[in-house]
Design a protein around this motif. Structure first.
Motif, PDB file in Angstrom:
ATOM      1  N   ARG A  47       0.850  -1.193   0.000  1.00  0.00           N
ATOM      2  CA  ARG A  47       0.000   0.000   0.000  1.00  0.00           C
ATOM      3  C   ARG A  47       0.880   1.236   0.000  1.00  0.00           C
ATOM      4  NH1 ARG A  47      -4.926  -0.333   2.508  1.00  0.00           N
ATOM      5  NH2 ARG A  47      -6.054   0.877   1.001  1.00  0.00           N
ATOM      6  N   TRP A  53      -2.912   0.309  -3.757  1.00  0.00           N
ATOM      7  CA  TRP A  53      -2.650  -0.877  -2.951  1.00  0.00           C
ATOM      8  C   TRP A  53      -2.892  -2.113  -3.811  1.00  0.00           C
ATOM      9  CZ3 TRP A  53      -6.566  -4.414  -1.912  1.00  0.00           C
ATOM     10  CH2 TRP A  53      -7.871  -3.992  -2.186  1.00  0.00           C
ATOM     11  N   GLU A  84      -5.268  -1.625  -7.073  1.00  0.00           N
ATOM     12  CA  GLU A  84      -6.382  -0.688  -6.963  1.00  0.00           C
ATOM     13  C   GLU A  84      -5.835   0.678  -6.592  1.00  0.00           C
ATOM     14  OE1 GLU A  84     -10.777  -0.383  -5.052  1.00  0.00           O
ATOM     15  OE2 GLU A  84      -9.797  -2.297  -5.410  1.00  0.00           O
ATOM     16  N   GLU A 137      -6.405   4.643  -5.269  1.00  0.00           N
ATOM     17  CA  GLU A 137      -7.232   5.326  -4.271  1.00  0.00           C
ATOM     18  C   GLU A 137      -7.360   6.795  -4.626  1.00  0.00           C
ATOM     19  OE1 GLU A 137      -4.938   4.728  -0.708  1.00  0.00           O
ATOM     20  OE2 GLU A 137      -5.804   2.763  -0.364  1.00  0.00           O
ATOM     21  N   GLY A 138      -8.334   7.434  -4.039  1.00  0.00           N
ATOM     22  CA  GLY A 138      -8.464   8.879  -4.176  1.00  0.00           C
ATOM     23  C   GLY A 138      -9.552   9.289  -5.149  1.00  0.00           C
ATOM     24  N   ARG A 185      -8.660   9.501 -10.059  1.00  0.00           N
ATOM     25  CA  ARG A 185      -8.032   8.211 -10.339  1.00  0.00           C
ATOM     26  C   ARG A 185      -7.504   8.082 -11.754  1.00  0.00           C
ATOM     27  NH1 ARG A 185     -11.498   3.686  -7.420  1.00  0.00           N
ATOM     28  NH2 ARG A 185     -11.313   2.863  -9.510  1.00  0.00           N
ATOM     29  N   SER A 213      -8.448   1.084 -12.848  1.00  0.00           N
ATOM     30  CA  SER A 213      -8.385   0.250 -11.656  1.00  0.00           C
ATOM     31  C   SER A 213      -8.805  -1.151 -12.030  1.00  0.00           C
ATOM     32  CB  SER A 213      -9.338   0.817 -10.593  1.00  0.00           C
ATOM     33  OG  SER A 213      -9.524  -0.113  -9.567  1.00  0.00           O
TER      34      SER A 213
END
Length: 166
Positions: free
Chosen positions: A39, A45, A66, A68-69, A72, A164
């Protein structure tokens, strides 16, 4: 469970227990092949393994990624480039979405992974629906991408892919 921050990413064993020393040995490509969770807080992560190839280079096998945020777009590509630069080796993607089961993961993320192969960001892909070996022509991968985007119900009308594996 031991975890370590190494090169700006937090690493730990995905299954079982590993000591900090064992984690570092695996990350350097010299230990047994173990699946590790990683991560980068606020960025991405996933799960992967690292091994040392016969020619001395490292090979990364990515099982899940994947981002985050809120923003993306482009972050999946950057996450892959980050991992590739850390290990300075080839990136293989195997059954994206299988270890961390995401409904319809292959259907949704497959165009992204094929695009990453066509761009040279990953070096091979193996999923339930298709396999792209290391030496597959990039032009054929682009055709696969066009075919996948045409048949995907979630295809982006602008022709861009998902960022993602979700």
């Amino acid at each position: 469970m031991a975890e370590i921050e190494w090169k700006g990413i937090i690493w730990k064993a995905a299954y079982g227990e590993l000591s900090i020393r064992e984690l570092l040995t695996i990350l350097k490509g010299h230990g047994p092949m173990e699946i590790l969770k990683f991560r980068k807080p606020g960025a991405f992560w996933g799960e992967m393994s690292v091994s040392l190839a016969s020619d001395g280079t490292k090979e990364i096998t990515l099982y899940h990624l994947e981002v985050e945020g809120a923003r993306r777009r482009g972050q999946g590509r950057e996450a892959l480039r980050c991992l590739k630069s850390i290990f300075k080796g080839d990136v293989f993607v195997e059954d994206p979405g299988k270890i961390i089961r995401v409904a319809n993961a292959d259907d949704v993320s497959l165009p992204f992974w094929v695009k990453m192969y066509a761009e040279g960001v990953i070096d091979a892909l193996e999923s339930e629906r298709l396999q792209i070996p290391r030496d597959y022509p990039r032009e054929k991968a682009l055709q696969l991408l066009r075919d996948l985007e045409r048949e995907s119900p979630d295809a982006d009308p602008a022709g861009t892919s998902h960022e993602s594996s979700k």
